[in-house]
Design an enzyme around this catalytic site. Structure first.
Site, PDB file in Angstrom:
ATOM      1  N   GLU B  74       1.689 -63.131  82.275  1.00  0.00           N
ATOM      2  CA  GLU B  74       2.966 -62.904  81.590  1.00  0.00           C
ATOM      3  C   GLU B  74       3.784 -61.797  82.248  1.00  0.00           C
ATOM      4  O   GLU B  74       5.005 -61.910  82.366  1.00  0.00           O
ATOM      5  CB  GLU B  74       2.731 -62.579  80.112  1.00  0.00           C
ATOM      6  CG  GLU B  74       2.251 -63.752  79.273  1.00  0.00           C
ATOM      7  CD  GLU B  74       0.755 -64.014  79.395  1.00  0.00           C
ATOM      8  OE1 GLU B  74       0.062 -63.211  80.067  1.00  0.00           O
ATOM      9  OE2 GLU B  74       0.267 -65.000  78.821  1.00  0.00           O
ATOM     10  N   HIS B 141      -2.701 -64.969  67.655  1.00  0.00           N
ATOM     11  CA  HIS B 141      -1.777 -66.110  67.696  1.00  0.00           C
ATOM     12  C   HIS B 141      -0.856 -66.123  66.484  1.00  0.00           C
ATOM     13  O   HIS B 141      -0.362 -67.174  66.087  1.00  0.00           O
ATOM     14  CB  HIS B 141      -2.553 -67.438  67.746  1.00  0.00           C
ATOM     15  CG  HIS B 141      -3.380 -67.604  68.980  1.00  0.00           C
ATOM     16  ND1 HIS B 141      -4.597 -67.019  69.129  1.00  0.00           N
ATOM     17  CD2 HIS B 141      -3.148 -68.278  70.129  1.00  0.00           C
ATOM     18  CE1 HIS B 141      -5.099 -67.323  70.311  1.00  0.00           C
ATOM     19  NE2 HIS B 141      -4.244 -68.083  70.944  1.00  0.00           N
TER      20      HIS B 141
END
Lengths: 342, 340
Positions: B74, B141
């Site tokens: 990322e 998540h």
């Protein structure tokens, strides 16, 4: 190429370089040398932050940058010169005055004195400065290189990183991405301090190979050899063959300018550059640096009332209310700006 | 390359209602059709079509130069997106889950957000992805990430609650010259009650403008994202007892539409802030002090907040339901304030 840190510079064979390149390399070598001297003096005199005097100009990095395709209209290659090294910036068209404005925190600097590093970007000249997290610019230049490829432009990106980038996860992420996507990128890893660093990398070439980079090691090679290596890496980048990692080895024990001295000899002996011509180039380089230093004292400091404005394109930071009209109890500005009494 | 637009980006053209997820897909597709500088980067967004299939069919149509599958990196690909933005492109980065934006925190706060300030020019970069709990995703998540970035000058943060706004806000974000963090609540992605028929013509929702989701006089509730829907549910219950609350959907968290909040509070005299994000350091604190500065004289009660508990998001359904703000929590706080 073999790294030979202890051996004296060899006489340069400058065959293959045209006269313009030879004159440019001569000029940039002089300019970088004079600028470094003046920056140190300015730091001693308190004119600029002493921390700024810690940089050193490796003339080889100037030569490497000069070997790229440079243009002033946004069609050339892109270069990130590394933390405090002006050499590649100068080769990509930065002026000594622009450089000094940054170091002296002048309001006229491209970054408005809001950041002390070489943080200005001029994409038309292909200049891209930033002094920040180690290894980050390998990521950024990878993206720029991918933009070139996406637009089918024959352009490449050049990024200089210090050897401590080997410690930084961000650099490895950038290398992995560039290798995986075959970005038209050249990474120069300045490994001059590698032996004293914490990392234990046996072979930078093996690192390069692991990421799908081509690799070359640059030692005390003469200027024309450096130019040839970079030219080949650039050709590889723009033809889609992938990125290249260049390891820039330790400097010569003969001093940082030995390679330039050697090049001047070659320019005279093998290219026939007359002594008067060399002297004229030297004078021009010195005059440019002297002019920049003289101008620096007349450059204004930043004005805090407007210097902090450009945080976003559509936003002006609001100062604390204690520096404005204080709130008046019972009387507030409404949504439409008209005053109401409760 | 395929020239056909997949069904999930064509529903509005066909006059059909869309989910929030489809509105995101439509916004991306239409912006990529409109402006060749727009391109996508992210993990599994190409061949796989994205973890939530937002970009299904994009690779076939736009090709690998504009739909770039990246390594799981990322920080690396956000940094690369910044480089492409410097070169005049308009990258849209997908975080597979916004929880994973944390490795890119360095580049987003130190480099991207400071670009204009440092003299490195505008930074037209969007980082978008799914956020929020209620899906039993556990701590990695389910997070809301807005407050990790709210304190960083230079960024914009967007958090839509419905397909109309999501599409218009995402288009505005892509066209903006500043970096934008764009949060999409997973619980709204395919929620049937959120489906809307959208305008066929091109439109944007300006960044920085809130909307009044429900008008009322007794209390102002300021909220965003999934909590807009919970607040509206609470409002329906309260209305049975004659309590009329005003619900403001912020839509953009940074810059905050202070004027709309202040105007509402000056009318109702009461303020309740509701967010799914955890309590300490949440946006409620910032809004409360803003209204203290701008609307103190109008307040007829304390400013209260309903938020998640200060805890990582739990995995167990029992624990997560307890952790998240409920309709009942909002109703309880609203009644307390109205009766204050």
């Amino acid at each position: 190429m073999v790294r030979e840190p202890a051996s004296p510079p060899r006489p340069s064979s400058i065959a293959g370089l045209d006269r313009g390149v030879v004159e440019d390399l001569t000029f940039h070598g002089f300019q970088a040398r004079f600028l470094e001297d003046r920056v140190r003096a300015l730091a001693r005199d308190g004119e600029i932050d002493p921390g700024c005097a810690s940089f050193t100009i490796d003339v080889r990095s100037t030569v490497i940058a000069r070997a790229m395709y440079r243009a002033a209209d946004g069609s050339g290659d892109l270069c990130y010169p590394g933390g405090h090294s002006p050499g590649p910036s100068l080769a990509f068209g930065a002026t000594p005055l622009e450089f000094l404005r940054h170091l002296a925190s002048k309001g006229t600097s491209a970054g408005g004195a809001r950041e002390g590093g070489l943080s200005w970007a001029d994409t038309r000249r292909g200049l891209f400065g930033w002094a920040g997290p180690c290894g980050l610019m390998t990521q950024v230049l990878t993206g720029a290189a991918l933009a070139f490829r996406g637009r089918k432009q024959n352009r490449a990106a050049l990024v200089f990183e210090g050897c401590r980038a080997l410690d930084a996860g961000g650099w490895h992420e950038g290398m992995n991405l560039a290798g995986a996507l075959r970005a038209p990128l050249i990474v120069v890893l300045d490994a001059r301090d590698l032996d004293g660093a914490e990392q234990r990398v046996e072979s930078i070439g093996a690192v390069a190979k692991g990421y799908g980079f081509a690799f070359a090691e640059l030692g005390q090679d003469p200027f024309d050899a450096l130019v040839r290596v970079v030219t080949a890496a650039r050709r590889r980048a723009v033809d889609g063959s992938g990125p290249t990692l260049l390891e820039l080895g330790p400097r010569s024990e003969a001093g940082p300018w030995a390679l330039h001295e050697s090049f001047l000899e070659s320019a005279s002996d093998q290219w026939g550059l007359a002594g008067a011509e060399l002297a004229a180039i030297e004078r021009a380089a010195r005059a440019g640096v002297d002019h920049a230093v003289a101008r620096l004292g007349k450059e204004p400091s930043p004005d805090p009332r407007d210097a902090l404005a450009p945080v976003r394109t559509d936003h002006e930071p609001s100062p604390p209310w204690t520096r404005r009209e204080p709130p008046s109890p019972g009387r507030m500005e409404s949504q439409t700006g008209s005053a109401h009494v409760h | 390359m395929s020239t056909e637009a997949p069904a999930h980006v064509s529903r509005t053209r066909a006059g059909e209602p869309v989910t929030l997820l489809e509105s995101i897909s439509e916004a991306l597709w239409e912006e990529m059709e409109r402006d060749e500088r727009v391109f996508l980067m992210g993990e599994d967004i190409g061949a796989y079509g994205g973890a939530f299939k937002v970009t299904r069919g994009f690779l076939d149509h736009f090709g690998p130069e504009r739909v770039i599958d990246t390594p799981i990196s990322e920080g690396g690909f956000t940094g690369a997106a910044a480089g492409a933005a410097h070169m005049g492109l308009r990258p849209v980065v997908e975080m597979q889950f916004m929880d994973f934006i944390s490795p890119a925190y360095d580049v987003l706060t130190n480099y991207v957000a400071t670009s204009l300030y440092r003299g490195a020019g505008p930074m037209p970069l969007v980082v978008r992805g799914p956020v929020g709990g209620g899906n039993r995703g556990g701590p990695f998540h389910s997070q809301n990430v807005e407050m990790a970035f709210f304190h960083t000058p230079g960024l914009k943060i967007v958090y839509p609650s419905n397909p109309h706004d999501a599409k218009g806000l995402l288009k505005a974000a892509i066209r903006d010259d500043n970096p934008v963090i764009f949060e999409e609540h997973k619980g709204l992605y395919r929620a049937p009650h959120c489906r809307q028929v959208l305008p066929r013509e091109d439109y944007v929702v300006p960044l920085g403008s809130a909307r009044t989701a429900l008008e009322g006089d007794d209390l102002t509730v300021v909220t965003y994202g999934l909590m807009v829907h919970r607040s509206l549910e609470a409002a329906a219950e309260l209305a049975k007892d004659g309590i009329r609350i005003e619900v403001i959907d912020l839509r953009t968290l940074l810059p905050l539409d202070e004027d709309m909040i202040a105007a509402s509070v000056q009318r109702t005299g009461k303020l309740l802030i509701v967010h799914e994000d955890t309590r300490t350091g949440g946006i409620a604190g910032e809004i409360a002090i803003l209204m203290n500065e701008r609307a103190f004289e109008w307040l007829d009660g304390p400013i209260l907040r309903v938020t998640a508990i200060d805890s990582p998001v739990p995995f167990s359904g029992v624990l997560e339901d307890y952790f998240l703000p409920s309709v009942e929590d909002i109703g309880t706080a609203a009644r307390y304030l109205v009766n204050y």
